[in-house]
Design a protein around this motif. Sequence first.
Motif, PDB file in Angstrom:
ATOM      1  N   HIS A  65      -8.540  -0.290 -12.984  1.00 44.34           N
ATOM      2  CA  HIS A  65      -7.779  -0.511 -11.752  1.00 44.34           C
ATOM      3  C   HIS A  65      -8.660  -0.461 -10.503  1.00 44.34           C
ATOM      4  CE1 HIS A  65      -3.997  -0.389 -13.902  1.00 44.34           C
ATOM      5  NE2 HIS A  65      -4.437   0.679 -14.545  1.00 44.34           N
ATOM      6  N   GLY A  66      -9.914  -0.859 -10.653  1.00 45.11           N
ATOM      7  CA  GLY A  66     -10.844  -0.851  -9.532  1.00 45.11           C
ATOM      8  C   GLY A  66     -10.898  -2.196  -8.828  1.00 45.11           C
ATOM      9  N   LEU A  67     -11.951  -2.391  -8.047  1.00 48.58           N
ATOM     10  CA  LEU A  67     -12.106  -3.603  -7.255  1.00 48.58           C
ATOM     11  C   LEU A  67     -12.071  -4.875  -8.096  1.00 48.58           C
ATOM     12  CD1 LEU A  67     -14.885  -2.442  -4.768  1.00 48.58           C
ATOM     13  CD2 LEU A  67     -12.428  -2.599  -4.366  1.00 48.58           C
ATOM     14  N   THR A  75      -4.374  -1.241  -7.927  1.00 50.32           N
ATOM     15  CA  THR A  75      -5.755  -0.835  -7.704  1.00 50.32           C
ATOM     16  C   THR A  75      -5.776   0.490  -6.956  1.00 50.32           C
ATOM     17  OG1 THR A  75      -5.920  -2.113  -5.661  1.00 50.32           O
ATOM     18  CG2 THR A  75      -6.668  -3.194  -7.654  1.00 50.32           C
ATOM     19  N   TYR A  76      -6.787   1.311  -7.282  1.00 51.23           N
ATOM     20  CA  TYR A  76      -6.948   2.600  -6.617  1.00 51.23           C
ATOM     21  C   TYR A  76      -8.329   3.152  -6.926  1.00 51.23           C
ATOM     22  CZ  TYR A  76      -5.745   4.299 -11.290  1.00 51.23           C
ATOM     23  OH  TYR A  76      -5.703   4.513 -12.638  1.00 51.23           O
ATOM     24  N   GLU A  77      -8.763   4.058  -6.099  1.00 52.50           N
ATOM     25  CA  GLU A  77     -10.014   4.785  -6.319  1.00 52.50           C
ATOM     26  C   GLU A  77      -9.662   6.137  -6.947  1.00 52.50           C
ATOM     27  OE1 GLU A  77     -13.261   3.928  -5.741  1.00 52.50           O
ATOM     28  OE2 GLU A  77     -12.488   1.913  -5.322  1.00 52.50           O
ATOM     29  N   PRO A  78     -10.408   6.555  -7.973  1.00 54.23           N
ATOM     30  CA  PRO A  78     -10.085   7.821  -8.632  1.00 54.23           C
ATOM     31  C   PRO A  78     -10.509   9.056  -7.846  1.00 54.23           C
ATOM     32  CG  PRO A  78     -11.991   6.814  -9.667  1.00 54.23           C
ATOM     33  CD  PRO A  78     -11.464   5.823  -8.656  1.00 54.23           C
ATOM     34  N   ARG A  79     -11.478   8.915  -6.983  1.00 52.75           N
ATOM     35  CA  ARG A  79     -11.974  10.055  -6.212  1.00 52.75           C
ATOM     36  C   ARG A  79     -12.050   9.692  -4.751  1.00 52.75           C
ATOM     37  NH1 ARG A  79     -11.280  12.615 -10.435  1.00 52.75           N
ATOM     38  NH2 ARG A  79     -12.832  13.116 -11.965  1.00 52.75           N
ATOM     39  N   ARG A 124       0.845  -1.194   0.000  1.00 49.33           N
ATOM     40  CA  ARG A 124       0.000   0.000   0.000  1.00 49.33           C
ATOM     41  C   ARG A 124       0.880   1.243   0.000  1.00 49.33           C
ATOM     42  NH1 ARG A 124      -2.645  -3.708   3.244  1.00 49.33           N
ATOM     43  NH2 ARG A 124      -4.805  -4.066   2.704  1.00 49.33           N
ATOM     44  N   PHE A 126      -3.230   3.896  -3.063  1.00 49.13           N
ATOM     45  CA  PHE A 126      -3.247   2.783  -4.016  1.00 49.13           C
ATOM     46  C   PHE A 126      -2.766   1.530  -3.313  1.00 49.13           C
ATOM     47  CE2 PHE A 126       0.955   4.630  -4.264  1.00 49.13           C
ATOM     48  CZ  PHE A 126       1.791   3.524  -4.238  1.00 49.13           C
ATOM     49  N   ALA A 168      -8.687   4.599 -14.501  1.00 51.30           N
ATOM     50  CA  ALA A 168      -9.219   4.148 -13.210  1.00 51.30           C
ATOM     51  C   ALA A 168     -10.177   2.966 -13.341  1.00 51.30           C
ATOM     52  CB  ALA A 168      -9.902   5.304 -12.489  1.00 51.30           C
ATOM     53  N   LEU A 189      -8.111  10.732  -5.547  1.00 50.51           N
ATOM     54  CA  LEU A 189      -6.920  10.052  -6.045  1.00 50.51           C
ATOM     55  C   LEU A 189      -5.826  10.234  -5.000  1.00 50.51           C
ATOM     56  CD1 LEU A 189      -5.784   8.468  -8.414  1.00 50.51           C
ATOM     57  CD2 LEU A 189      -5.107  10.622  -9.459  1.00 50.51           C
TER      58      LEU A 189
END
Length: 115
Positions: free
Chosen positions: A33-35, A47-51, A12, A56, A30, A53
Amino acid sequence: MSERHTYRVIVRGTWDGLTEEARERLLAEAGRHGLASMRFTEEGTLTYEPRPLKHFSMRYVVVSDAADGEEMAGAIAEDRAETTLRALGYGWTGLRSTVTDLDTMKINRKAAPRR
């Protein structure tokens, strides 16, 4: 020949010093690269959330000598993450890893229902 173990490692980190180009690329990609993309692989999955940002994670499978232990597996995964992030041109900070040794992991199986 020494015994080999298979480790699952989650690395992480926090995005840091992203260029505008890198930020735009991350936002544009994004969806990939989600769930749904969370897999443990040798080359790693990002993986990461865009909002927002901000954070990761990268998931790795590391096979190494059991004598080297979980600490070495974590170090190997963090090195792989740094190499990948650097090649992609992404800035980061605060890498840390969580390691699971699949060869020593206890599996709890559900007991068969009594009749």
